[in-house]
Scaffold this motif. Sequence first.
Motif, PDB file in Angstrom:
ATOM      1  N   UNK A   1       0.836  -1.211   0.000  1.00 40.70           N
ATOM      2  CA  UNK A   1       0.000   0.000   0.000  1.00 40.70           C
ATOM      3  C   UNK A   1       0.869   1.259   0.000  1.00 40.70           C
ATOM      4  N   UNK A   2       2.000   1.204   0.698  1.00 41.63           N
ATOM      5  CA  UNK A   2       2.884   2.382   0.754  1.00 41.63           C
ATOM      6  C   UNK A   2       3.402   2.704  -0.651  1.00 41.63           C
ATOM      7  N   UNK A   3       3.821   1.661  -1.381  1.00 49.11           N
ATOM      8  CA  UNK A   3       4.368   1.893  -2.730  1.00 49.11           C
ATOM      9  C   UNK A   3       3.288   2.428  -3.663  1.00 49.11           C
ATOM     10  N   UNK A   4       2.100   1.820  -3.578  1.00 45.80           N
ATOM     11  CA  UNK A   4       1.003   2.213  -4.477  1.00 45.80           C
ATOM     12  C   UNK A   4       0.611   3.666  -4.195  1.00 45.80           C
ATOM     13  N   UNK A   5       0.600   3.998  -2.903  1.00 43.95           N
ATOM     14  CA  UNK A   5       0.285   5.364  -2.490  1.00 43.95           C
ATOM     15  C   UNK A   5       1.356   6.341  -2.995  1.00 43.95           C
ATOM     16  N   UNK A   6       2.632   5.964  -2.808  1.00 44.89           N
ATOM     17  CA  UNK A   6       3.741   6.840  -3.238  1.00 44.89           C
ATOM     18  C   UNK A   6       3.657   7.147  -4.726  1.00 44.89           C
ATOM     19  N   UNK A   7       3.137   6.188  -5.494  1.00 44.94           N
ATOM     20  CA  UNK A   7       3.068   6.374  -6.944  1.00 44.94           C
ATOM     21  C   UNK A   7       1.797   7.117  -7.367  1.00 44.94           C
ATOM     22  N   UNK A   8       1.047   7.574  -6.384  1.00 50.11           N
ATOM     23  CA  UNK A   8      -0.112   8.423  -6.681  1.00 50.11           C
ATOM     24  C   UNK A   8      -1.369   7.671  -7.079  1.00 50.11           C
ATOM     25  N   UNK A   9      -1.409   6.363  -6.793  1.00 50.77           N
ATOM     26  CA  UNK A   9      -2.577   5.587  -7.209  1.00 50.77           C
ATOM     27  C   UNK A   9      -3.745   5.668  -6.230  1.00 50.77           C
ATOM     28  N   UNK A  10      -3.454   5.987  -4.982  1.00 49.04           N
ATOM     29  CA  UNK A  10      -4.521   5.965  -3.969  1.00 49.04           C
ATOM     30  C   UNK A  10      -5.656   6.907  -4.381  1.00 49.04           C
ATOM     31  N   UNK A  11      -6.865   6.380  -4.460  1.00 47.03           N
ATOM     32  CA  UNK A  11      -8.025   7.193  -4.803  1.00 47.03           C
ATOM     33  C   UNK A  11      -8.217   7.406  -6.295  1.00 47.03           C
ATOM     34  N   UNK A  12      -7.277   6.907  -7.119  1.00 42.22           N
ATOM     35  CA  UNK A  12      -7.390   7.165  -8.559  1.00 42.22           C
ATOM     36  C   UNK A  12      -8.498   6.311  -9.183  1.00 42.22           C
ATOM     37  N   UNK A  13      -9.264   6.929 -10.072  1.00 46.27           N
ATOM     38  CA  UNK A  13     -10.388   6.243 -10.712  1.00 46.27           C
ATOM     39  C   UNK A  13      -9.999   5.889 -12.138  1.00 46.27           C
ATOM     40  N   UNK A  14     -10.356   4.670 -12.552  1.00 52.03           N
ATOM     41  CA  UNK A  14     -10.096   4.253 -13.926  1.00 52.03           C
ATOM     42  C   UNK A  14     -11.390   3.634 -14.451  1.00 52.03           C
ATOM     43  N   UNK A  15     -12.181   4.428 -15.160  1.00 55.98           N
ATOM     44  CA  UNK A  15     -13.499   3.960 -15.608  1.00 55.98           C
ATOM     45  C   UNK A  15     -14.386   3.705 -14.400  1.00 55.98           C
ATOM     46  N   UNK A  16     -14.878   2.463 -14.295  1.00 54.86           N
ATOM     47  CA  UNK A  16     -15.760   2.139 -13.163  1.00 54.86           C
ATOM     48  C   UNK A  16     -14.999   1.427 -12.049  1.00 54.86           C
ATOM     49  N   UNK A  17     -13.686   1.361 -12.209  1.00 53.79           N
ATOM     50  CA  UNK A  17     -12.854   0.746 -11.166  1.00 53.79           C
ATOM     51  C   UNK A  17     -12.007   1.834 -10.518  1.00 53.79           C
TER      52      UNK A  17
END
Length: 263
Positions: free
Chosen positions: A200-216
Amino acid sequence: EVVDRDADSVIVRAGAGVEWDRLVEWCVDKGFGGIENLSYIPGDVGAAPVQNIGAYGVEFNDVFVKCDAVLIEDGREVCFGKEDCGFDYRNSIFKQELKNKAIITFVYIKLQLKPVFKLDYGNVKTALKGYGEASLSNIRKAIIEIRRTKLPDPAKFGNAGSFFKNPIVDIELLKNIQKEYDDVPFYESSDKAKVKIPAAWMIDKLGWKGRVSGKAAVHKDQALVLINLGGASGTEIYQLSQSIERDVKDKFDISLEREVSLI
Ligand SMILES: Cc1cc2nc3c(=O)[nH]c(=O)nc-3n(C[C@H](O)[C@H](O)[C@H](O)COP(=O)(O)OP(=O)(O)OC[C@H]3O[C@@H](n4cnc5c(N)ncnc54)[C@H](O)[C@@H]3O)c2cc1C
Protein backbone atom coordinates in the motif's frame (compact mmCIF):
# COMPACT_ATOMS: atom_id res chain seq x y z
CA GLU A 1 -17.66 -26.21 20.50
CA VAL A 2 -14.82 -26.77 22.97
CA VAL A 3 -13.49 -30.29 22.40
CA ASP A 4 -10.50 -30.24 24.75
CA ARG A 5 -9.19 -28.08 27.55
CA ASP A 6 -6.25 -27.87 29.95
CA ALA A 7 -5.19 -25.28 32.52
CA ASP A 8 -3.91 -22.85 29.88
CA SER A 9 -5.75 -23.51 26.65
CA VAL A 10 -8.78 -24.87 24.85
CA ILE A 11 -9.25 -26.60 21.53
CA VAL A 12 -12.27 -25.24 19.66
CA ARG A 13 -13.88 -27.10 16.77
CA ALA A 14 -15.80 -24.94 14.29
CA GLY A 15 -17.84 -25.92 11.25
CA ALA A 16 -16.66 -24.65 7.86
CA GLY A 17 -19.97 -22.91 7.22
CA VAL A 18 -19.82 -20.75 10.34
CA GLU A 19 -19.23 -17.09 9.59
CA TRP A 20 -15.63 -16.34 10.61
CA ASP A 21 -16.42 -13.23 12.61
CA ARG A 22 -19.18 -15.01 14.56
CA LEU A 23 -16.51 -17.51 15.65
CA VAL A 24 -14.17 -14.68 16.69
CA GLU A 25 -16.98 -13.01 18.63
CA TRP A 26 -17.89 -16.28 20.38
CA CYS A 27 -14.26 -16.95 21.36
CA VAL A 28 -13.76 -13.40 22.66
CA ASP A 29 -16.98 -13.63 24.71
CA LYS A 30 -15.78 -16.89 26.24
CA GLY A 31 -12.35 -15.40 27.08
CA PHE A 32 -10.44 -17.55 24.57
CA GLY A 33 -7.52 -15.56 23.15
CA GLY A 34 -5.67 -15.88 19.86
CA ILE A 35 -7.95 -14.71 17.06
CA GLU A 36 -9.15 -11.35 18.39
CA ASN A 37 -6.81 -9.52 15.98
CA LEU A 38 -8.57 -11.36 13.13
CA SER A 39 -11.89 -9.73 13.99
CA TYR A 40 -14.19 -8.55 11.22
CA ILE A 41 -12.51 -10.40 8.33
CA PRO A 42 -15.37 -11.28 5.98
CA GLY A 43 -15.99 -14.89 4.99
CA ASP A 44 -16.53 -18.32 6.50
CA VAL A 45 -14.43 -20.53 8.75
CA GLY A 46 -13.76 -23.08 5.98
CA ALA A 47 -11.97 -20.47 3.88
CA ALA A 48 -9.68 -19.33 6.72
CA PRO A 49 -7.01 -22.02 6.18
CA VAL A 50 -7.17 -21.64 2.39
CA GLN A 51 -5.31 -18.35 2.27
CA ASN A 52 -4.14 -18.53 5.89
CA ILE A 53 -6.02 -15.36 6.73
CA GLY A 54 -4.07 -12.78 8.64
CA ALA A 55 -4.27 -9.28 10.02
CA TYR A 56 -2.61 -7.05 12.60
CA GLY A 57 0.32 -9.35 13.30
CA VAL A 58 -1.67 -12.60 13.63
CA GLU A 59 -2.14 -15.39 11.11
CA PHE A 60 -4.64 -18.22 11.19
CA ASN A 61 -1.83 -20.79 11.33
CA ASP A 62 -0.78 -19.35 14.73
CA VAL A 63 -3.83 -21.11 16.24
CA PHE A 64 -4.49 -23.89 13.73
CA VAL A 65 -4.30 -27.47 15.04
CA LYS A 66 -5.93 -29.53 12.27
CA CYS A 67 -8.87 -29.62 9.90
CA ASP A 68 -11.24 -32.28 8.61
CA ALA A 69 -11.91 -32.40 4.90
CA VAL A 70 -13.51 -34.46 2.16
CA LEU A 71 -11.55 -35.20 -1.01
CA ILE A 72 -13.67 -34.30 -4.02
CA GLU A 73 -12.23 -37.03 -6.25
CA ASP A 74 -13.36 -40.03 -4.20
CA GLY A 75 -15.30 -38.63 -1.23
CA ARG A 76 -12.67 -39.84 1.24
CA GLU A 77 -12.71 -38.15 4.66
CA VAL A 78 -9.25 -36.95 5.65
CA CYS A 79 -7.63 -34.93 8.40
CA PHE A 80 -4.84 -32.41 7.74
CA GLY A 81 -2.41 -31.54 10.52
CA LYS A 82 -0.52 -28.26 10.59
CA GLU A 83 2.55 -29.71 8.90
CA ASP A 84 0.40 -31.03 6.00
CA CYS A 85 -1.05 -27.63 5.16
CA GLY A 86 2.03 -25.79 3.88
CA PHE A 87 0.95 -22.56 5.53
CA ASP A 88 2.76 -19.48 4.35
CA TYR A 89 1.98 -15.79 3.99
CA ARG A 90 -1.60 -15.79 2.53
CA ASN A 91 -0.98 -19.25 1.17
CA SER A 92 -1.51 -22.94 1.91
CA ILE A 93 -1.76 -26.28 0.18
CA PHE A 94 -5.49 -25.57 -0.33
CA LYS A 95 -4.59 -22.65 -2.61
CA GLN A 96 -1.96 -24.72 -4.43
CA GLU A 97 -1.82 -28.53 -4.91
CA LEU A 98 -5.24 -29.10 -3.31
CA LYS A 99 -6.97 -26.14 -4.97
CA ASN A 100 -10.56 -27.24 -5.71
CA LYS A 101 -9.68 -30.79 -4.63
CA ALA A 102 -10.63 -30.82 -0.94
CA ILE A 103 -13.64 -29.44 0.92
CA ILE A 104 -12.76 -28.41 4.46
CA THR A 105 -15.58 -29.35 6.82
CA PHE A 106 -14.26 -28.54 10.31
CA VAL A 107 -11.30 -26.65 11.71
CA TYR A 108 -9.73 -27.11 15.14
CA ILE A 109 -7.94 -24.18 16.74
CA LYS A 110 -6.00 -23.85 19.98
CA LEU A 111 -6.78 -20.73 22.00
CA GLN A 112 -5.28 -19.39 25.19
CA LEU A 113 -7.02 -18.86 28.53
CA LYS A 114 -4.27 -16.44 29.63
CA PRO A 115 -3.61 -14.75 26.30
CA VAL A 116 -0.60 -12.64 25.45
CA PHE A 117 -1.95 -9.72 23.43
CA LYS A 118 -0.38 -8.64 20.14
CA LEU A 119 -0.67 -4.88 19.94
CA ASP A 120 2.43 -3.81 18.06
CA TYR A 121 1.10 -3.92 14.52
CA GLY A 122 -0.12 -0.77 12.76
CA ASN A 123 -2.21 1.55 14.91
CA VAL A 124 -3.76 -1.08 17.20
CA LYS A 125 -2.34 0.49 20.38
CA THR A 126 -3.62 3.94 19.44
CA ALA A 127 -7.11 2.68 18.61
CA LEU A 128 -7.17 0.64 21.84
CA LYS A 129 -6.69 3.79 23.93
CA GLY A 130 -10.26 4.77 23.07
CA TYR A 131 -11.59 1.60 24.73
CA GLY A 132 -9.51 1.26 27.90
CA GLU A 133 -7.26 -1.53 29.13
CA ALA A 134 -6.01 -4.31 26.85
CA SER A 135 -8.58 -7.11 26.98
CA LEU A 136 -9.94 -9.47 24.37
CA SER A 137 -13.15 -7.53 23.93
CA ASN A 138 -11.45 -4.11 23.84
CA ILE A 139 -8.91 -5.32 21.28
CA ARG A 140 -11.76 -6.70 19.17
CA LYS A 141 -13.56 -3.35 19.37
CA ALA A 142 -10.39 -1.45 18.41
CA ILE A 143 -9.70 -3.73 15.44
CA ILE A 144 -13.29 -3.43 14.22
CA GLU A 145 -13.05 0.35 14.49
CA ILE A 146 -9.80 0.44 12.49
CA ARG A 147 -11.23 -1.84 9.81
CA ARG A 148 -14.52 0.06 9.55
CA THR A 149 -12.67 3.35 9.11
CA LYS A 150 -10.06 2.11 6.68
CA LEU A 151 -11.74 -0.52 4.53
CA PRO A 152 -14.61 -0.07 2.09
CA ASP A 153 -17.84 -1.86 2.95
CA PRO A 154 -18.27 -4.62 0.30
CA ALA A 155 -22.04 -4.00 0.46
CA LYS A 156 -21.43 -0.49 -0.93
CA PHE A 157 -18.41 -0.98 -3.20
CA GLY A 158 -17.59 -4.47 -4.43
CA ASN A 159 -14.07 -5.43 -3.40
CA ALA A 160 -12.03 -8.44 -2.36
CA GLY A 161 -10.02 -6.85 0.43
CA SER A 162 -6.29 -6.57 -0.21
CA PHE A 163 -5.65 -7.11 -3.90
CA PHE A 164 -1.87 -7.55 -3.56
CA LYS A 165 0.36 -9.29 -1.05
CA ASN A 166 2.97 -7.28 0.80
CA PRO A 167 6.20 -8.18 -1.00
CA ILE A 168 9.03 -9.83 0.92
CA VAL A 169 12.29 -8.50 -0.52
CA ASP A 170 16.05 -8.65 0.06
CA ILE A 171 17.40 -6.12 2.55
CA GLU A 172 19.67 -4.82 -0.26
CA LEU A 173 16.61 -3.80 -2.25
CA LEU A 174 15.18 -2.03 0.81
CA LYS A 175 18.46 -0.10 1.15
CA ASN A 176 18.19 1.00 -2.48
CA ILE A 177 14.67 2.28 -1.92
CA GLN A 178 15.79 4.06 1.27
CA LYS A 179 18.28 6.11 -0.78
CA GLU A 180 15.32 7.91 -2.31
CA TYR A 181 12.66 7.39 0.38
CA ASP A 182 14.03 7.28 3.92
CA ASP A 183 10.47 6.94 5.24
CA VAL A 184 9.81 3.55 3.63
CA PRO A 185 8.08 1.37 6.24
CA PHE A 186 9.13 -2.27 6.58
CA TYR A 187 8.60 -5.27 8.85
CA GLU A 188 10.90 -8.16 9.71
CA SER A 189 10.17 -11.43 7.96
CA SER A 190 10.89 -14.99 9.10
CA ASP A 191 13.90 -14.94 6.74
CA LYS A 192 16.32 -12.54 8.44
CA ALA A 193 17.87 -11.53 5.09
CA LYS A 194 14.51 -10.21 3.90
CA VAL A 195 11.92 -7.64 4.94
CA LYS A 196 8.26 -7.13 4.20
CA ILE A 197 7.37 -3.78 2.62
CA PRO A 198 3.73 -2.68 2.65
CA ALA A 199 2.49 -2.74 -0.95
CA ALA A 200 0.00 0.00 0.00
CA TRP A 201 2.88 2.38 0.75
CA MET A 202 4.37 1.89 -2.73
CA ILE A 203 1.00 2.21 -4.48
CA ASP A 204 0.28 5.36 -2.49
CA LYS A 205 3.74 6.84 -3.24
CA LEU A 206 3.07 6.37 -6.94
CA GLY A 207 -0.11 8.42 -6.68
CA TRP A 208 -2.58 5.59 -7.21
CA LYS A 209 -4.52 5.97 -3.97
CA GLY A 210 -8.03 7.19 -4.80
CA ARG A 211 -7.39 7.16 -8.56
CA VAL A 212 -10.39 6.24 -10.71
CA SER A 213 -10.10 4.25 -13.93
CA GLY A 214 -13.50 3.96 -15.61
CA LYS A 215 -15.76 2.14 -13.16
CA ALA A 216 -12.85 0.75 -11.17
CA ALA A 217 -10.78 2.61 -8.60
CA VAL A 218 -8.13 2.36 -5.95
CA HIS A 219 -9.80 2.98 -2.60
CA LYS A 220 -9.21 6.49 -1.25
CA ASP A 221 -8.26 5.33 2.26
CA GLN A 222 -6.55 1.99 1.57
CA ALA A 223 -4.36 1.74 -1.51
CA LEU A 224 -4.26 -2.07 -1.39
CA VAL A 225 -7.96 -2.36 -2.11
CA LEU A 226 -9.35 -2.06 -5.63
CA ILE A 227 -13.04 -1.24 -5.71
CA ASN A 228 -15.87 -1.55 -8.17
CA LEU A 229 -17.66 1.79 -8.35
CA GLY A 230 -20.63 0.02 -9.94
CA GLY A 231 -20.73 -2.01 -13.13
CA ALA A 232 -16.97 -2.48 -13.63
CA SER A 233 -16.11 -5.71 -15.44
CA GLY A 234 -13.51 -8.16 -14.17
CA THR A 235 -11.32 -7.05 -17.08
CA GLU A 236 -11.44 -3.42 -15.93
CA ILE A 237 -10.37 -4.37 -12.41
CA TYR A 238 -7.64 -6.61 -13.84
CA GLN A 239 -6.35 -3.87 -16.16
CA LEU A 240 -6.19 -1.42 -13.28
CA SER A 241 -4.20 -3.96 -11.26
CA GLN A 242 -1.83 -4.48 -14.19
CA SER A 243 -1.15 -0.74 -14.48
CA ILE A 244 -0.33 -0.60 -10.78
CA GLU A 245 1.93 -3.67 -11.03
CA ARG A 246 3.81 -2.09 -13.96
CA ASP A 247 4.35 1.20 -12.12
CA VAL A 248 5.59 -0.52 -8.97
CA LYS A 249 7.99 -2.67 -11.01
CA ASP A 250 9.33 0.36 -12.91
CA LYS A 251 9.83 2.51 -9.82
CA PHE A 252 10.81 0.05 -7.07
CA ASP A 253 11.95 -3.00 -9.07
CA ILE A 254 9.45 -5.12 -7.13
CA SER A 255 6.98 -7.51 -8.75
CA LEU A 256 3.73 -7.38 -6.82
CA GLU A 257 1.98 -10.70 -6.30
CA ARG A 258 -1.80 -10.90 -6.24
CA GLU A 259 -3.46 -11.95 -2.97
CA VAL A 260 -6.77 -12.51 -4.75
CA SER A 261 -7.44 -15.55 -6.94
CA LEU A 262 -8.39 -14.86 -10.55
CA ILE A 263 -11.38 -16.86 -11.76
C1 LIG B 1 -13.35 -5.92 2.90
C2 LIG B 1 -12.49 -7.15 2.95
C3 LIG B 1 -11.46 -7.24 3.87
C4 LIG B 1 -10.64 -8.38 3.93
N1 LIG B 1 -9.65 -8.42 4.86
C5 LIG B 1 -8.84 -9.50 4.93
C6 LIG B 1 -7.79 -9.57 5.90
O1 LIG B 1 -7.59 -8.66 6.70
N2 LIG B 1 -7.00 -10.67 5.92
C7 LIG B 1 -7.20 -11.72 5.06
O2 LIG B 1 -6.45 -12.69 5.14
N3 LIG B 1 -8.19 -11.69 4.13
C8 LIG B 1 -9.01 -10.61 4.05
N4 LIG B 1 -10.01 -10.56 3.11
C9 LIG B 1 -10.19 -11.69 2.20
C10 LIG B 1 -11.31 -12.67 2.63
O3 LIG B 1 -12.04 -12.16 3.69
C11 LIG B 1 -10.72 -14.01 3.04
O4 LIG B 1 -9.99 -14.57 1.99
C12 LIG B 1 -11.82 -14.99 3.48
O5 LIG B 1 -11.21 -16.12 4.05
C13 LIG B 1 -12.74 -15.38 2.34
O6 LIG B 1 -13.79 -16.15 2.86
P1 LIG B 1 -15.02 -16.63 1.96
O7 LIG B 1 -15.84 -17.52 2.82
O8 LIG B 1 -15.67 -15.45 1.34
O9 LIG B 1 -14.25 -17.49 0.88
P2 LIG B 1 -14.42 -17.48 -0.70
O10 LIG B 1 -13.94 -16.16 -1.24
O11 LIG B 1 -15.76 -17.98 -1.06
O12 LIG B 1 -13.34 -18.58 -1.07
C14 LIG B 1 -11.97 -18.32 -1.02
C15 LIG B 1 -11.23 -19.57 -1.51
O13 LIG B 1 -11.36 -20.59 -0.52
C16 LIG B 1 -11.97 -21.75 -1.07
N5 LIG B 1 -12.85 -22.28 -0.03
C17 LIG B 1 -13.83 -21.63 0.63
N6 LIG B 1 -14.41 -22.44 1.54
C18 LIG B 1 -13.76 -23.63 1.45
C19 LIG B 1 -13.89 -24.89 2.12
N7 LIG B 1 -14.81 -25.09 3.07
N8 LIG B 1 -13.05 -25.89 1.76
C20 LIG B 1 -12.11 -25.71 0.79
N9 LIG B 1 -11.94 -24.56 0.12
C21 LIG B 1 -12.76 -23.53 0.45
C22 LIG B 1 -12.73 -21.27 -2.30
O14 LIG B 1 -12.87 -22.31 -3.25
C23 LIG B 1 -11.82 -20.16 -2.80
O15 LIG B 1 -10.74 -20.70 -3.54
C24 LIG B 1 -10.86 -9.44 3.04
C25 LIG B 1 -11.91 -9.37 2.11
C26 LIG B 1 -12.72 -8.24 2.07
C27 LIG B 1 -13.84 -8.19 1.07
